[in-house]
Motif scaffolding. Structure first.
Motif, mmCIF file in Angstrom:
data_model
loop_
_atom_site.group_PDB
_atom_site.id
_atom_site.type_symbol
_atom_site.label_atom_id
_atom_site.label_comp_id
_atom_site.label_asym_id
_atom_site.label_seq_id
_atom_site.Cartn_x
_atom_site.Cartn_y
_atom_site.Cartn_z
ATOM 1 N N ALA A 59 0.813 -1.220 0.000
ATOM 2 C CA ALA A 59 0.000 0.000 0.000
ATOM 3 C C ALA A 59 0.842 1.262 0.000
ATOM 4 C CB ALA A 59 -0.918 0.013 1.217
ATOM 5 N N TYR A 60 2.120 1.161 0.367
ATOM 6 C CA TYR A 60 2.943 2.365 0.521
ATOM 7 C C TYR A 60 3.762 2.661 -0.725
ATOM 8 C CZ TYR A 60 6.653 5.528 1.886
ATOM 9 O OH TYR A 60 7.517 6.590 1.923
ATOM 10 N N PHE A 61 3.631 3.902 -1.207
ATOM 11 C CA PHE A 61 4.514 4.446 -2.232
ATOM 12 C C PHE A 61 4.917 5.842 -1.786
ATOM 13 C CE2 PHE A 61 2.089 1.321 -4.638
ATOM 14 C CZ PHE A 61 3.086 0.665 -5.339
ATOM 15 N N SER A 62 6.196 6.128 -1.894
ATOM 16 C CA SER A 62 6.707 7.421 -1.462
ATOM 17 C C SER A 62 5.962 8.572 -2.134
ATOM 18 C CB SER A 62 8.207 7.508 -1.806
ATOM 19 O OG SER A 62 8.694 8.809 -1.650
ATOM 20 N N GLY A 63 5.412 9.493 -1.332
ATOM 21 C CA GLY A 63 4.740 10.668 -1.857
ATOM 22 C C GLY A 63 3.412 10.401 -2.526
ATOM 23 N N ALA A 64 2.851 9.195 -2.360
ATOM 24 C CA ALA A 64 1.611 8.844 -3.047
ATOM 25 C C ALA A 64 0.399 9.463 -2.359
ATOM 26 C CB ALA A 64 1.448 7.327 -3.113
ATOM 27 N N VAL A 65 -0.574 9.871 -3.156
ATOM 28 C CA VAL A 65 -1.831 10.420 -2.658
ATOM 29 C C VAL A 65 -2.868 9.298 -2.579
ATOM 30 C CG1 VAL A 65 -3.785 11.904 -3.283
ATOM 31 C CG2 VAL A 65 -1.451 12.774 -3.431
ATOM 32 N N PHE A 66 -3.649 9.301 -1.510
ATOM 33 C CA PHE A 66 -4.667 8.271 -1.343
ATOM 34 C C PHE A 66 -5.882 8.852 -0.633
ATOM 35 C CE2 PHE A 66 -1.956 8.110 2.392
ATOM 36 C CZ PHE A 66 -2.842 7.989 3.460
ATOM 37 N N ARG A 67 -7.005 8.149 -0.779
ATOM 38 C CA ARG A 67 -8.235 8.511 -0.096
ATOM 39 C C ARG A 67 -8.623 7.382 0.862
ATOM 40 N NH1 ARG A 67 -12.533 11.795 -1.957
ATOM 41 N NH2 ARG A 67 -11.738 11.663 -4.090
ATOM 42 N N VAL A 68 -9.044 7.737 2.066
ATOM 43 C CA VAL A 68 -9.566 6.749 3.010
ATOM 44 C C VAL A 68 -10.991 6.420 2.585
ATOM 45 C CG1 VAL A 68 -10.230 6.303 5.394
ATOM 46 C CG2 VAL A 68 -8.100 7.514 4.898
ATOM 47 N N VAL A 69 -11.265 5.145 2.292
ATOM 48 C CA VAL A 69 -12.563 4.772 1.720
ATOM 49 C C VAL A 69 -13.402 3.897 2.648
ATOM 50 C CG1 VAL A 69 -11.772 5.006 -0.660
ATOM 51 C CG2 VAL A 69 -11.542 2.800 0.497
ATOM 52 N N SER A 70 -12.950 3.701 3.879
ATOM 53 C CA SER A 70 -13.741 2.874 4.795
ATOM 54 C C SER A 70 -13.741 3.483 6.188
ATOM 55 C CB SER A 70 -13.168 1.454 4.878
ATOM 56 O OG SER A 70 -12.041 1.418 5.742
ATOM 57 N N PRO A 71 -14.745 3.146 6.991
ATOM 58 C CA PRO A 71 -14.675 3.441 8.416
ATOM 59 C C PRO A 71 -13.713 2.449 9.063
ATOM 60 C CG PRO A 71 -16.617 2.142 7.950
ATOM 61 C CD PRO A 71 -15.985 2.435 6.626
ATOM 62 N N PRO A 72 -13.438 2.557 10.361
ATOM 63 C CA PRO A 72 -12.610 1.535 11.021
ATOM 64 C C PRO A 72 -13.206 0.143 10.823
ATOM 65 C CG PRO A 72 -12.911 3.421 12.466
ATOM 66 C CD PRO A 72 -13.816 3.637 11.295
ATOM 67 N N LEU A 73 -12.388 -0.810 10.386
ATOM 68 C CA LEU A 73 -12.869 -2.171 10.167
ATOM 69 C C LEU A 73 -13.081 -2.881 11.503
ATOM 70 C CD1 LEU A 73 -10.548 -3.266 7.206
ATOM 71 C CD2 LEU A 73 -12.806 -2.186 7.099
ATOM 72 N N GLU A 74 -14.015 -3.801 11.505
ATOM 73 C CA GLU A 74 -14.323 -4.544 12.727
ATOM 74 C C GLU A 74 -13.167 -5.450 13.142
ATOM 75 O OE1 GLU A 74 -16.881 -4.251 14.715
ATOM 76 O OE2 GLU A 74 -17.846 -2.709 13.477
ATOM 77 N N ASP A 75 -12.471 -6.025 12.150
ATOM 78 C CA ASP A 75 -11.371 -6.939 12.431
ATOM 79 C C ASP A 75 -10.151 -6.543 11.616
ATOM 80 O OD1 ASP A 75 -12.775 -8.946 14.149
ATOM 81 O OD2 ASP A 75 -13.987 -9.153 12.328
ATOM 82 N N SER A 76 -8.972 -6.790 12.187
ATOM 83 C CA SER A 76 -7.732 -6.502 11.482
ATOM 84 C C SER A 76 -7.499 -7.547 10.399
ATOM 85 C CB SER A 76 -6.552 -6.516 12.458
ATOM 86 O OG SER A 76 -5.329 -6.453 11.751
ATOM 87 N N PRO A 77 -7.036 -7.123 9.207
ATOM 88 C CA PRO A 77 -6.766 -8.096 8.150
ATOM 89 C C PRO A 77 -5.445 -8.831 8.340
ATOM 90 C CG PRO A 77 -6.232 -5.896 7.402
ATOM 91 C CD PRO A 77 -6.847 -5.737 8.768
ATOM 92 N N VAL A 78 -4.654 -8.432 9.329
ATOM 93 C CA VAL A 78 -3.342 -9.055 9.550
ATOM 94 C C VAL A 78 -3.516 -10.362 10.309
ATOM 95 C CG1 VAL A 78 -1.093 -8.807 10.655
ATOM 96 C CG2 VAL A 78 -2.170 -6.844 9.547
ATOM 97 N N VAL A 79 -2.902 -11.419 9.787
ATOM 98 C CA VAL A 79 -2.951 -12.717 10.457
ATOM 99 C C VAL A 79 -2.047 -12.672 11.680
ATOM 100 C CG1 VAL A 79 -2.479 -15.173 10.226
ATOM 101 C CG2 VAL A 79 -3.418 -13.895 8.295
ATOM 102 N N GLY A 80 -2.553 -13.155 12.795
ATOM 103 C CA GLY A 80 -1.765 -13.132 14.021
ATOM 104 C C GLY A 80 -2.187 -11.976 14.921
ATOM 105 N N ASP A 81 -1.702 -12.007 16.136
ATOM 106 C CA ASP A 81 -2.075 -11.011 17.140
ATOM 107 C C ASP A 81 -0.846 -10.181 17.475
ATOM 108 O OD1 ASP A 81 -3.423 -9.556 19.005
ATOM 109 O OD2 ASP A 81 -3.340 -11.102 20.560
ATOM 110 N N LEU A 82 -0.590 -9.146 16.688
ATOM 111 C CA LEU A 82 0.575 -8.309 16.909
ATOM 112 C C LEU A 82 0.297 -7.285 18.002
ATOM 113 C CD1 LEU A 82 1.806 -7.531 13.260
ATOM 114 C CD2 LEU A 82 2.763 -9.144 14.886
ATOM 115 N N ASP A 83 1.161 -7.287 19.024
ATOM 116 C CA ASP A 83 1.000 -6.319 20.111
ATOM 117 C C ASP A 83 1.093 -4.898 19.591
ATOM 118 O OD1 ASP A 83 0.696 -8.335 21.952
ATOM 119 O OD2 ASP A 83 2.817 -8.358 22.535
#
Length: 273
Positions: A59-83
């Protein structure tokens, strides 16, 4: 690949959703339209200041412009429980021009507004975290773009003209193909063709050139057919027509057409790439 003047036959072309900004390359400055932003946000910080977050590498590109298109998601898409992601909200973001989507994680108390436009800093955060690297995550910095950043209005449906009788067909890898996205060919032939591209050319030959999607800092290898009409530093649009083709398989057969830059709503300085 030929390098011939583009014929001036035009046709209207509508892009689904774009965010136009002349501030794409200003990530490291932290300033807005030549001056520091002073408006206060809900958390007491200034609206123009960079904020820290965590993003997926894709998702990251240096200097890239983006729009936030969602409210806070109910669950994290990352597998595992990162502190490190405890008390972080996951948001879906959509990049300018390509409309490619990814994830941005922000502290739960950070004011991030769905529908608003932001820009990534040119530099990554200097806070390293091995746990993030394992999950292909990065610490990033970003800031909101205000009306002062934009020399024109944000366009929901960018309407521009393409020039018929030029461009042609090309091969591109699936991860680098975005329908209707604007891109620039930034080099001539490189004198080398990847093996899978060469194997796929049963009835035609290809060239390898460098290309970059407008306003994203996303660079990729582009493989126009030898008969395609191309010019270095010219702006093109990917056409809707595309298909996965064999025998190599992991390739998209795409059509591309030059764009009449005079029909774009982007500021002239932005187009002086």
């Amino acid at each position: 690949m030929t390098d011939q003047p583009i014929q001036q036959s035009r046709r209207r072309f509508v892009k689904r959703s774009t965010v136009a900004s002349a501030a794409l390359g200003l990530g490291a400055t932290g300033s807005v339209a030549g001056g520091e932003a002073t408006a206060q946000n809900e958390n007491g910080g200034t609206n123009g200041e960079f904020r820290e977050g965590i993003a997926t590498r894709a998702a990251y590109f240096s200097g890239a412009v983006f729009r936030v298109v969602s409210p806070p998601l109910e669950d994290s898409p990352v597998v595992g429980d990162l502190d490190v992601l405890q008390n972080y909200d996951a948001r879906v973001i959509e990049h300018f021009n390509t409309n490619d989507q990814g994830y941005l994680f922000v502290p739960a108390d950070t004011a991030v507004t769905e529908g608003e436009v932001y820009v990534f800093d040119d530099r990554l955060s200097d806070r390293a975290d091995d746990a993030l690297a394992v999950e292909n995550l990065l610490r990033v910095q970003y800031r909101p773009l205000t009306d002062a950043d934009l020399p024109f209005q944000i366009e929901e449906g960018e309407d521009f003209e393409i020039l018929e009788g030029a461009g042609g067909e090309a091969a591109v890898r699936p991860d680098d193909f975005y329908s209707k996205a604007l891109f620039e060919i930034t080099s001539g032939p490189q004198g080398w063709i990847p093996q899978d591209i060469e194997q796929s050319g049963l009835f035609t030959d290809y060239n390898t050139v460098h290309a970059q999607y407008l306003g994203t800092n996303q660079r990729f290898l582009f493989f126009p057919q030898e008969g395609a009409q191309t010019e270095v530093d010219r702006l093109y649009a990917m056409r809707d027509e595309a298909e996965i083709f064999d025998p190599a398989g992991n390739l998209v057969a795409a059509e591309f057409t030059p764009v009449d830059e005079g029909s774009l709503t982007f500021d002239d300085e932005f187009l002086q790439r």
